[in-house]
Design an enzyme around this catalytic site. Structure first.
Site, mmCIF file in Angstrom:
data_model
loop_
_atom_site.group_PDB
_atom_site.id
_atom_site.type_symbol
_atom_site.label_atom_id
_atom_site.label_comp_id
_atom_site.label_asym_id
_atom_site.label_seq_id
_atom_site.Cartn_x
_atom_site.Cartn_y
_atom_site.Cartn_z
ATOM 1 N N GLY A 27 0.742 -1.128 -0.114
ATOM 2 C CA GLY A 27 -0.153 -0.218 -0.231
ATOM 3 C C GLY A 27 0.811 1.360 0.088
ATOM 4 O O GLY A 27 1.895 1.166 -0.413
ATOM 5 N N LEU A 29 0.550 3.672 -2.245
ATOM 6 C CA LEU A 29 0.809 3.647 -3.499
ATOM 7 C C LEU A 29 1.297 5.183 -4.115
ATOM 8 O O LEU A 29 0.672 5.949 -3.808
ATOM 9 C CB LEU A 29 -0.239 3.018 -4.231
ATOM 10 C CG LEU A 29 -0.826 1.641 -4.010
ATOM 11 C CD1 LEU A 29 -2.092 1.323 -4.655
ATOM 12 C CD2 LEU A 29 0.318 0.632 -3.820
ATOM 13 N N HIS A 33 4.468 2.308 -8.006
ATOM 14 C CA HIS A 33 3.572 1.191 -8.191
ATOM 15 C C HIS A 33 2.784 1.115 -9.385
ATOM 16 O O HIS A 33 2.493 0.019 -9.773
ATOM 17 C CB HIS A 33 2.580 1.192 -6.884
ATOM 18 C CG HIS A 33 3.257 1.041 -5.501
ATOM 19 N ND1 HIS A 33 3.452 1.990 -4.576
ATOM 20 C CD2 HIS A 33 3.940 -0.028 -4.962
ATOM 21 C CE1 HIS A 33 4.278 1.618 -3.468
ATOM 22 N NE2 HIS A 33 4.294 0.301 -3.715
ATOM 23 N N ASP A 146 13.925 -2.423 -5.430
ATOM 24 C CA ASP A 146 14.184 -3.464 -4.248
ATOM 25 C C ASP A 146 14.985 -4.576 -5.070
ATOM 26 O O ASP A 146 14.636 -5.649 -5.206
ATOM 27 C CB ASP A 146 12.951 -3.916 -3.726
ATOM 28 C CG ASP A 146 12.220 -2.681 -2.703
ATOM 29 O OD1 ASP A 146 13.002 -2.330 -1.982
ATOM 30 O OD2 ASP A 146 11.148 -2.472 -3.081
ATOM 31 N N SER A 181 9.450 6.106 -3.175
ATOM 32 C CA SER A 181 9.445 4.799 -2.297
ATOM 33 C C SER A 181 8.395 5.575 -1.037
ATOM 34 O O SER A 181 8.162 6.675 -0.848
ATOM 35 C CB SER A 181 10.675 5.014 -1.525
ATOM 36 O OG SER A 181 10.528 4.115 -0.373
HETATM 37 O O1 PAF Z 1 8.284 -4.637 -1.874
HETATM 38 C C1 PAF Z 1 7.160 -4.713 -1.114
HETATM 39 O O2 PAF Z 1 6.328 -3.831 -0.895
HETATM 40 C C2 PAF Z 1 7.112 -6.138 -0.204
HETATM 41 O O3 PAF Z 1 8.367 -6.226 0.383
HETATM 42 C C3 PAF Z 1 6.224 -6.820 -0.903
HETATM 43 C C4 PAF Z 1 6.965 -7.423 -2.126
HETATM 44 C C5 PAF Z 1 4.914 -6.320 -1.318
HETATM 45 C C6 PAF Z 1 6.022 -8.313 0.047
HETATM 46 O O4 PAF Z 1 5.308 -7.708 1.338
#
Ligand code: PAF
Length: 275
Positions: A27, A29, A33, A146, A181
């Site tokens: 979330g 977002l 995302h 990430d 982020s």
């Molecule tokens: O990158 C993220 O937001 C989290 O590590 C994920 C992949 C949703 C797993 O909880």
């Protein structure tokens, strides 16, 4: 767009549907995302986004508690992107299913975030496995920001023979270069001007690596530059894109990765390049 909270309801809903492109999120977002959502949309599959703040991947309770939760705004954004299903399970449900799946990360001793956040990737893998078992997606869409997470998730799905194609999407950046982020909203006002330095220093590595005598000399130079400007550096390192270990002398595809604190906020970023 359908919002589903129960695992069994989700099971029924996706049973006879077409292939699924799945985007796991916690979330809060942002455009990063939404870039993943757009990638999923372009595949012309059923687009399913999960929103779940996964407690077991946090290293401390304060970090988990302060993680920004913005479900209402998130749903508005996802609706605008024509997402088909948003899956918002609760902690109890997620904690009771498939919680025996473990993945031995010892053979992937890359250090990096794993060294400084013990148990973090085990927590990520555990939740990704649960989601993949429930949703059975054909595609999993994840961001390159990430980088180590993406690497480990790919390795896990491959070793466990999940028939899932992982698609990665480039990091979305603010105009300043700062990687988008969810943690950016926690950066103190007084640090906002120096936050873009992280990416500037990665770009410096990319452009200057050839001129330097060794990888470690440029890593040290960048770390000390960051420290001088008020960062607390966890690591600055150059690795092989293929293995994520220190590159062998004939490896050309590299990635520079950094993790550092600005006050209490831990930021990570990376840049891929070829030499
Ligand atoms: O990158 C993220 O937001 C989290 O590590 C994920 C992949 C949703 C797993 O909880």
């Amino acid at each position: 767009m359908k919002t589903i909270k129960g695992i069994h309801e989700l099971g029924k809903f996706i049973l006879q549907k077409k292939e699924i492109a799945f985007i796991p999120t916690m979330g809060n977002l942002h455009d990063g995302h939404l870039a993943l959502v757009r990638k999923a949309r372009s595949l012309n599959k059923l687009v399913l986004v999960s929103i779940f703040v996964n407690e077991i991947q946090f290293n401390n309770a304060a970090d988990y508690n302060s993680y920004p939760r913005t479900l209402k705004e998130d749903l508005i954004k996802l609706r605008k992107e024509n997402v088909d299903i948003v899956f918002v399970p609760n902690k109890k449900q997620m904690n009771t299913i498939n919680n025996f799946i473990t993945f031995d990360l010892k053979k992937m001793q890359h250090g990096l975030c794993d060294k400084n956040r013990p148990g973090h990737f085990e927590g990520v893998i555990s939740i990704i496995a649960r989601f993949c078992n429930i949703i059975r997606p054909s595609y999993l869409i994840m961001g390159k920001k990430d980088y180590q997470q993406l690497f480990i998730v790919k390795k896990f799905l491959n070793e466990f023979c999940y028939p899932i194609k992982v698609l990665s999407v480039n990091t979305k950046r603010e105009q300043s270069g700062l990687a988008m982020s969810s943690r950016n909203s926690l950066i103190a006002k007084k640090h906002l001007l120096i936050a873009p330095m992280l990416y500037q220093q990665l770009t410096y590595i990319k452009t200057n690596l050839k001129k330097m005598s060794s990888l470690s000399s440029i890593e040290k130079k960048v770390a000390s530059e960051l420290e001088k400007n008020g960062w607390k550096v966890e690591y600055v390192t150059i690795r092989s894109q293929k293995t994520l270990f220190i590159p062998t002398c004939n490896e050309r595809k590299l990635v520079a990765l950094v993790a550092a604190y600005l006050g209490k906020v831990r930021l990570i970023d990376n840049i891929e390049f070829c030499i």
